[in-house]
Design an enzyme around this catalytic site. Structure first.
Site, mmCIF file in Angstrom:
data_model
loop_
_atom_site.group_PDB
_atom_site.id
_atom_site.type_symbol
_atom_site.label_atom_id
_atom_site.label_comp_id
_atom_site.label_asym_id
_atom_site.label_seq_id
_atom_site.Cartn_x
_atom_site.Cartn_y
_atom_site.Cartn_z
ATOM 1 C CG ASP A 16 20.902 69.140 40.814
ATOM 2 O OD1 ASP A 16 22.173 69.182 40.475
ATOM 3 O OD2 ASP A 16 19.896 70.098 40.554
ATOM 4 C CE1 TYR A 44 17.959 75.550 41.718
ATOM 5 C CE2 TYR A 44 17.958 73.017 42.349
ATOM 6 C CZ TYR A 44 18.169 74.328 41.509
ATOM 7 O OH TYR A 44 18.727 73.942 40.288
ATOM 8 C CE LYS A 72 22.500 72.903 40.495
ATOM 9 N NZ LYS A 72 21.153 72.580 41.096
ATOM 10 C CG HIS A 120 23.067 77.712 40.638
ATOM 11 N ND1 HIS A 120 22.188 77.354 41.646
ATOM 12 C CD2 HIS A 120 22.467 77.507 39.348
ATOM 13 C CE1 HIS A 120 21.192 77.065 40.975
ATOM 14 N NE2 HIS A 120 21.170 77.144 39.678
HETATM 15 P P1 NAP Z 1 12.236 69.252 34.054
HETATM 16 O O1 NAP Z 1 12.834 68.059 34.558
HETATM 17 O O2 NAP Z 1 12.581 69.569 32.517
HETATM 18 O O3 NAP Z 1 10.392 69.609 34.062
HETATM 19 C C1 NAP Z 1 9.910 69.371 35.207
HETATM 20 C C2 NAP Z 1 8.317 69.314 34.914
HETATM 21 O O4 NAP Z 1 7.896 68.152 34.208
HETATM 22 C C3 NAP Z 1 7.627 69.590 36.121
HETATM 23 O O5 NAP Z 1 6.468 70.287 35.904
HETATM 24 C C4 NAP Z 1 7.071 68.145 36.203
HETATM 25 O O6 NAP Z 1 5.848 68.032 36.870
HETATM 26 C C5 NAP Z 1 6.671 67.379 34.981
HETATM 27 N N1 NAP Z 1 7.151 66.078 34.739
HETATM 28 C C6 NAP Z 1 8.156 65.413 35.044
HETATM 29 N N2 NAP Z 1 8.149 64.150 34.929
HETATM 30 C C7 NAP Z 1 6.936 63.908 33.999
HETATM 31 C C8 NAP Z 1 6.071 63.000 33.511
HETATM 32 N N3 NAP Z 1 6.962 61.735 33.220
HETATM 33 N N4 NAP Z 1 5.311 63.065 32.799
HETATM 34 C C9 NAP Z 1 4.652 64.381 32.751
HETATM 35 N N5 NAP Z 1 5.105 65.423 33.354
HETATM 36 C C10 NAP Z 1 6.345 65.240 34.126
HETATM 37 O O7 NAP Z 1 12.581 70.636 34.724
HETATM 38 P P2 NAP Z 1 13.387 71.202 35.810
HETATM 39 O O8 NAP Z 1 12.993 70.872 37.095
HETATM 40 O O9 NAP Z 1 13.663 72.801 35.514
HETATM 41 O O10 NAP Z 1 14.766 70.556 35.737
HETATM 42 C C11 NAP Z 1 15.404 69.633 36.322
HETATM 43 C C12 NAP Z 1 16.388 69.737 37.384
HETATM 44 O O11 NAP Z 1 17.273 70.341 36.840
HETATM 45 C C13 NAP Z 1 15.755 70.835 38.508
HETATM 46 O O12 NAP Z 1 14.738 70.105 39.349
HETATM 47 C C14 NAP Z 1 16.955 71.083 39.036
HETATM 48 O O13 NAP Z 1 17.422 70.155 39.852
HETATM 49 C C15 NAP Z 1 17.835 71.364 37.873
HETATM 50 N N6 NAP Z 1 17.896 72.400 37.057
HETATM 51 C C16 NAP Z 1 19.393 73.544 37.278
HETATM 52 C C17 NAP Z 1 19.386 74.596 36.705
HETATM 53 C C18 NAP Z 1 20.431 75.207 36.533
HETATM 54 O O14 NAP Z 1 20.572 76.712 36.490
HETATM 55 N N7 NAP Z 1 21.634 74.834 37.085
HETATM 56 C C19 NAP Z 1 18.088 75.185 36.216
HETATM 57 C C20 NAP Z 1 16.868 74.343 36.211
HETATM 58 C C21 NAP Z 1 16.735 73.194 36.578
HETATM 59 P P3 NAP Z 1 5.326 67.386 38.263
HETATM 60 O O15 NAP Z 1 6.347 67.975 39.219
HETATM 61 O O16 NAP Z 1 3.972 68.250 38.550
HETATM 62 O O17 NAP Z 1 5.248 66.143 38.140
#
Ligand code: NAP
Length: 285
Positions: free
Chosen positions: A44, A49, A74, A107
């Site tokens: 994704d 990004y 997106k 998006h």
């Molecule tokens: P998330 O997946 O909720 O959290 C990511 C955070 O958690 C990072 O700091 C990562 O740290 C940590 N982490 C991941 N797995 C872990 C584990 N097993 N143990 C401990 N810490 C862990 O946040 P997100 O990246 O915002 O959301 C996921 C995806 O959703 C994004 O990458 C993106 O593709 C998508 N997204 C879309 C939108 C939208 O508007 N459509 C908005 C936000 C996100 P490290 O990397 O340091 O391990």
């Protein structure tokens, strides 16, 4: 891997890998290469990004057939007109260095979503995008888009985590046969989610971490998950969620953790719309 049947007949993996906040080319390329090695096939990314090229390079050089992957990108708001959306789709394909994307999303729910959606519909017809969808759309916005268009969104990617469970929105989408995909399933670690005691107690019963319990809870609600991490051990941990099932009691315990508010910002809030999206939208005038 578990899959979900989308309303357009395509199949999408239920678990994937998100690459938000990894703009550095080498780091993004390494993260995606590691994730492919672990077994992830759904990726994704987004124009916003700034890592479509890195994602594409890792996938294209993986030695694994393109058809095995499910690539999502997106369109950003600065391309939300019919003409600009057509160019935005071409930009994404060029950066990914691919002939097609499996899923392409609007998006955000602002700007000329109808003009942009028409461009997505046409790209789907011509085979450049297999499935088209939206992100951060509320039920009323989804309904309006459905009524105004000939193709219904296949997916709505929205914020869902134990802190912001969005039951009404999730139920609405699922009733409309629109797949829900959770962004920030871990709320990016807010409120000590990885050490929360309630989740840890549940995890102990299954020999699983808080992160694994959260992903399982989402999967059992038929919600697609795309956790992000740049650490390979965590990629493995987040992928290892298909060998247990939470009991109904555990599902209900987690449902009580809902804080009923976005952990980031309210997409209805005019102040947030102005400060986060204002400059991209003004550029369209
Ligand atoms: P998330 O997946 O909720 O959290 C990511 C955070 O958690 C990072 O700091 C990562 O740290 C940590 N982490 C991941 N797995 C872990 C584990 N097993 N143990 C401990 N810490 C862990 O946040 P997100 O990246 O915002 O959301 C996921 C995806 O959703 C994004 O990458 C993106 O593709 C998508 N997204 C879309 C939108 C939208 O508007 N459509 C908005 C936000 C996100 P490290 O990397 O340091 O391990």
């Amino acid at each position: 891997m578990e899959y979900i049947n989308l309303n357009d007949g395509n199949k999408m993996p239920m678990l994937g890998f998100g690459v938000f906040q990894v703009p550095d080319f080498k780091q993004a390329r390494q993260a995606v290469t590691d994730a492919i090695d672990v077994g992830y096939r759904l990726f994704d990314t987004a124009a916003a990004y700034q890592n479509e090229a890195a994602v594409g390079e890792s996938i294209n050089k993986s030695g694994i057939d393109r058809s095995e992957f499910f690539v999502t990108s997106k369109l950003w708001l600065d391309h939300f007109t019919y003409e600009k959306a057509k160019a935005g789709i071409e930009d994404s394909l060029r950066k990914l260095n691919m002939d097609y994307m499996d899923l392409y999303l609007l998006h955000q729910p602002y700007g000329d979503v109808y003009g942009a959606w028409r461009a997505l519909e046409e790209a789907q017809k011509s085979g450049k995008i297999k499935s088209i969808g939206v992100s951060n759309f509320y039920p009323d916005q989804v309904k309006n888009l459905e009524l105004m268009s000939s193709v219904k969104p296949a997916v709505n990617q929205i914020e869902v985590s134990p802190w912001f469970q969005q039951n009404d929105d999730v139920n609405f989408m699922q009733k409309e046969d629109i797949a829900v995909e959770a962004w920030a399933p871990f709320a990016e670690g807010k409120h000590d989610i990885f050490t929360n005691e309630t989740l840890a107690k549940i995890g102990e019963k299954y020999g699983k971490s808080n992160g694994q319990v959260i992903l399982r809870w989402l999967l059992q609600r038929e919600i697609i998950v795309i956790p992000k991490t740049v650490h390979k051990a965590r990629m493995q941990e987040n992928f290892d969620v298909f060998d247990f099932k939470l009991s109904q009691d555990d599902m209900e315990t987690i449902s009580k953790l809902d804080r009923h508010e976005s952990q980031f910002f309210d997409h209805h809030d005019p102040v947030a719309i102005e400060s986060i999206f204002g400059s991209s939208l003004r550029a369209l005038r």
